[in-house]
Design a protein around this motif. Structure first.
Motif, PDB file in Angstrom:
ATOM      1  N   LEU A  34       0.807  -1.203  -0.108  1.00 48.04           N
ATOM      2  CA  LEU A  34      -0.115  -0.005  -0.038  1.00 48.04           C
ATOM      3  C   LEU A  34       0.851   1.449  -0.004  1.00 48.04           C
ATOM      4  O   LEU A  34       0.425   2.307  -0.543  1.00 48.04           O
ATOM      5  CB  LEU A  34      -0.818   0.052   1.088  1.00 48.04           C
ATOM      6  CG  LEU A  34      -2.023   0.979   1.303  1.00 48.04           C
ATOM      7  CD1 LEU A  34      -2.795   1.106   0.266  1.00 48.04           C
ATOM      8  CD2 LEU A  34      -2.879   1.072   2.593  1.00 48.04           C
ATOM      9  N   LEU A  38       0.117   3.858  -2.887  1.00 45.89           N
ATOM     10  CA  LEU A  38      -0.181   5.141  -2.159  1.00 45.89           C
ATOM     11  C   LEU A  38       0.489   6.366  -2.734  1.00 45.89           C
ATOM     12  O   LEU A  38      -0.086   7.457  -3.097  1.00 45.89           O
ATOM     13  CB  LEU A  38      -0.120   5.082  -0.828  1.00 45.89           C
ATOM     14  CG  LEU A  38      -1.036   6.188  -0.005  1.00 45.89           C
ATOM     15  CD1 LEU A  38      -2.504   6.378  -0.077  1.00 45.89           C
ATOM     16  CD2 LEU A  38      -0.514   6.261   1.705  1.00 45.89           C
ATOM     17  N   LEU A 162      -7.236  -0.406  -3.466  1.00 44.81           N
ATOM     18  CA  LEU A 162      -7.338   0.221  -2.140  1.00 44.81           C
ATOM     19  C   LEU A 162      -6.406   1.559  -2.158  1.00 44.81           C
ATOM     20  O   LEU A 162      -6.769   2.566  -1.880  1.00 44.81           O
ATOM     21  CB  LEU A 162      -6.997  -0.589  -0.724  1.00 44.81           C
ATOM     22  CG  LEU A 162      -7.016   0.021   0.305  1.00 44.81           C
ATOM     23  CD1 LEU A 162      -8.374   0.301   0.869  1.00 44.81           C
ATOM     24  CD2 LEU A 162      -6.351  -0.894   1.528  1.00 44.81           C
ATOM     25  N   GLY A 163      -5.057   1.427  -2.640  1.00 43.15           N
ATOM     26  CA  GLY A 163      -4.189   2.360  -2.794  1.00 43.15           C
ATOM     27  C   GLY A 163      -4.606   3.642  -3.852  1.00 43.15           C
ATOM     28  O   GLY A 163      -4.518   4.581  -3.484  1.00 43.15           O
ATOM     29  N   ALA A 165      -7.794   3.943  -4.118  1.00 43.36           N
ATOM     30  CA  ALA A 165      -9.015   4.973  -3.868  1.00 43.36           C
ATOM     31  C   ALA A 165      -8.467   5.864  -2.542  1.00 43.36           C
ATOM     32  O   ALA A 165      -8.910   6.899  -2.428  1.00 43.36           O
ATOM     33  CB  ALA A 165      -9.950   3.849  -2.918  1.00 43.36           C
ATOM     34  N   ILE A 166      -7.441   5.438  -1.740  1.00 44.17           N
ATOM     35  CA  ILE A 166      -7.048   6.173  -0.448  1.00 44.17           C
ATOM     36  C   ILE A 166      -6.082   7.435  -1.153  1.00 44.17           C
ATOM     37  O   ILE A 166      -6.255   8.535  -0.702  1.00 44.17           O
ATOM     38  CB  ILE A 166      -6.036   5.304   0.724  1.00 44.17           C
ATOM     39  CG1 ILE A 166      -7.116   4.424   1.041  1.00 44.17           C
ATOM     40  CG2 ILE A 166      -5.560   6.241   1.580  1.00 44.17           C
ATOM     41  CD1 ILE A 166      -6.529   3.360   1.873  1.00 44.17           C
ATOM     42  N   GLY A 167      -5.259   6.988  -1.947  1.00 41.76           N
ATOM     43  CA  GLY A 167      -4.271   7.899  -2.371  1.00 41.76           C
ATOM     44  C   GLY A 167      -4.818   9.188  -2.971  1.00 41.76           C
ATOM     45  O   GLY A 167      -4.383  10.682  -2.518  1.00 41.76           O
ATOM     46  N   MET A 169      -7.811  10.620  -2.741  1.00 40.95           N
ATOM     47  CA  MET A 169      -8.508  11.374  -1.668  1.00 40.95           C
ATOM     48  C   MET A 169      -7.797  12.038  -0.716  1.00 40.95           C
ATOM     49  O   MET A 169      -7.876  12.912  -0.369  1.00 40.95           O
ATOM     50  CB  MET A 169      -9.641  10.427  -1.010  1.00 40.95           C
ATOM     51  CG  MET A 169     -10.715   9.979  -1.910  1.00 40.95           C
ATOM     52  SD  MET A 169     -11.841  11.366  -2.612  1.00 40.95           S
ATOM     53  CE  MET A 169     -12.408  11.682  -0.790  1.00 40.95           C
ATOM     54  N   THR A 170      -6.745  11.247  -0.377  1.00 38.93           N
ATOM     55  CA  THR A 170      -5.810  11.637   0.984  1.00 38.93           C
ATOM     56  C   THR A 170      -4.955  12.883   0.209  1.00 38.93           C
ATOM     57  O   THR A 170      -4.932  13.823   1.082  1.00 38.93           O
ATOM     58  CB  THR A 170      -4.781  10.578   1.286  1.00 38.93           C
ATOM     59  OG1 THR A 170      -5.486   9.244   1.728  1.00 38.93           O
ATOM     60  CG2 THR A 170      -4.167  11.067   2.470  1.00 38.93           C
ATOM     61  N   LEU A 323     -12.449   7.241  -7.526  1.00 32.92           N
ATOM     62  CA  LEU A 323     -13.090   6.319  -6.701  1.00 32.92           C
ATOM     63  C   LEU A 323     -13.757   5.070  -7.340  1.00 32.92           C
ATOM     64  O   LEU A 323     -13.772   4.101  -7.063  1.00 32.92           O
ATOM     65  CB  LEU A 323     -14.252   6.739  -5.711  1.00 32.92           C
ATOM     66  CG  LEU A 323     -13.449   7.783  -4.328  1.00 32.92           C
ATOM     67  CD1 LEU A 323     -14.514   8.385  -3.672  1.00 32.92           C
ATOM     68  CD2 LEU A 323     -12.527   6.847  -3.824  1.00 32.92           C
TER      69      LEU A 323
END
Length: 533
Positions: A34, A38, A162-163, A165-167, A169-170, A323
């Motif tokens: 991740l 990420l 997941l990365g 999705a998170i990357g 947005m973060t 997303l």
């Protein structure tokens, strides 16, 4: 005959039993994966900010490409070497060292003072990533039995989603509140958590018969890839592919890569064992990985600028747009193993590649006023396609090799992906740059020479010049957006062609449905024993 079989059996290392903590170990390995994913997805959202001379570093289009490619080229060039190092000295040990290196380089990237420092810091991050990635798949191969490995690899691949999705947005949240360097600092706590989990849970493992290192092969691969990418990026920046400054590096890079292949085929300890590609299953799987990531990487590079510079989205809004792609990865990657058992790897991978082709063709319908939900649907289709390509081909690569060579299999898989990302960003980014520059030659003709050069670098450069010009610069905005959309369409056509070639490769050479148990490694092992391997 009996004595030969006994000799073979005694030479082969025993197959370890499944580790009782294997699912906890997998969660730790997902964290280590991740942190790598990420970083790249966060960077995509931050590119426009880094290009801003006031809020960022004022990076040009070519410097932005090198901020990506300095990482991916070092990563790809050293993956196989770190796979061998992990097999020799211990995969856990190399994995932890790579995580620490990645964390330190993330700090250096966050506090870079100019584009050159960022490019070098990103190269150091590539060094850490190259140490991390091969060990994760190697450890999965060693702690999971064949009947569970496909599911574990599906979850591992889902971590990419997941990365994704998170990357973004973060990154969007950080850029809304902090300076651009904060997108790299987010790696540090993930690295700390990952290292703690590795110390507590991950078992040490190594190949009892490891290969030797191949410094010449590593050097040739890095020189070849860097020189080739430099020539391609220069061609896009100059909008001319026939100049000596462009053709020279491209020719030198291709020559170095040809020498690399020649060298690897003739030594007994290659950095990248090209002889493994004699197996058509291996070749088809690696080809599918490379072609799908080549097509996807360039698309993500230019859609970042489309969303922010053409549609005016904030980094957070642009991150939210990704997303659907991430959701498709998370949902379909873990399910792909069951799909392969039912329909076979060939059918699942071919369908996945064709979905990617459909998504890339659909970019032709995107313009300056297209509803954003259409782009979300395209991302969903593309994510669904890639989710049904990556797990089966990864499992195919890992299952084609004996367990003690898991590091080599992991390195082949990840080298193909990272080389494809580097070349995809370089080639498709250069296509976008060339088309954009040609389209904007007339609108920029009335500007002073220095402003014309800056504005012609990229749409970000044009917008910066237009903003400095005030009301007089507003006439540049509409032509710049139209030129970029046209450049995006051109690059998307190239991506679609590459993905379609990948579908043909899979359809021709990928193995079909397994005839026995889903875990096919025992059958392959028996074949290797019968052959005396």
């Amino acid at each position: 005959m009996f004595s030969h079989r006994s000799t073979v059996d005694s030479a082969r290392p025993p197959v370890p039993a499944a580790n009782p903590r294997r699912w906890y170990i997998l969660s730790v390995l997902v964290v280590s994966l991740l942190v790598v994913v990420l970083d790249n997805t966060v960077l995509n959202v931050a590119l426009k900010t880094i290009a801003d001379p006031r809020a960022g570093l004022g990076a040009t289009q070519s410097e932005l490409e090198w901020s990506i490619n300095s990482y991916t080229l070092v990563f790809a060039g050293l993956l196989f070497t770190f796979g061998v190092i992990g097999d020799r000295f211990g995969r856990k040990r190399v994995l932890i060292a790579g995580m620490v290196m990645f964390g330190i380089a993330s700090l250096l990237s966050a506090y870079a003072q100019d584009p050159a420092q960022l490019i070098w810091a990103r190269a150091a991050m590539g060094l850490g990533g190259a140490a991390i990635m091969p060990q994760t798949l190697s450890i999965i191969t060693n702690v999971f039995e064949p009947n569970e490995r496909a599911k574990a690899i599906g979850i591992w691949t889902g971590a990419v989603g997941l990365g994704v999705a998170i990357g973004p947005m973060t990154g969007g949240l950080l850029l809304d509140s902090f300076w651009w360097g904060s997108v790299f600092l987010i790696n540090v706590p993930v690295v700390v958590l990952g290292v703690i989990g590795m110390f507590l849970l991950v078992p040490e493992s190594r190949n009892p018969l490891p290969g030797r290192l191949d410094p010449l092969g590593v050097l040739l691969s890095i020189v070849g890839l860097v020189t080739l990418s430099y020539g391609i990026i220069e061609g896009g920046e100059k909008a001319s592919w026939l100049e000596p400054a462009v053709l020279g590096p491209i020719a030198a890079g291709l020559l170095a890569l040809a020498l690399f292949v020649w060298h690897e085929a003739r030594i007994d300890h290659p950095a990248f064992d090209v002889r493994l590609f004699r197996d058509p299953r291996m070749s088809a799987a690696v080809g599918a990985v490379g072609l799908v990531f080549f097509a996807a990487s360039g698309v993500f590079f230019f859609t970042t600028f489309y969303m922010q510079s053409v549609r005016g989205l904030t980094p957070l809004q642009a991150g939210a747009m990704v997303l659907p792609f991430a959701a498709a990865q998370l949902v379909f990657s873990p399910l792909s193993a069951a799909m392969v058992r039912r329909f076979g790897a060939k059918a699942v991978c071919t369908a996945g590649m064709l979905l990617v082709v459909v998504a890339l063709v659909c970019y032709q319908f995107i313009d300056r006023t297209t509803p954003l939900w259409v782009l979300g649907v395209i991302f969903l289709i593309q994510g669904s396609g890639m989710a049904n390509v990556m797990p089966p081909v990864t499992e195919s690569i890992m299952s084609a090799l004996p367990r003690e060579k898991a590091g080599a299999g992991s390195a082949i898989n990840n080298t193909a992906r990272q080389v494809a990302v580097a070349l995809g960003v370089a080639i498709l980014g250069s296509v976008v740059s060339s088309v954009y520059r040609n389209e904007m030659s007339a609108p920029l003709g009335r500007l002073p020479e220095d402003a014309r050069h800056t504005a012609g670098e990229s749409i970000g450069g044009t917008m910066a010049v237009a903003e400095r010009m005030g009301a007089a610069g507003q006439d540049l905005i509409a032509p710049a957006q139209a030129a970029f959309v046209h450049a995006m369409h051109t690059a998307a056509v190239g991506s679609a062609v590459v993905a379609f070639i990948g579908a043909l490769v899979v359809l021709r050479w990928m193995p079909g449905r397994a005839t026995g148990d889903p875990g096919t490694e025992p059958a392959r092992s028996r074949k290797r024993e019968a052959a005396g391997v």
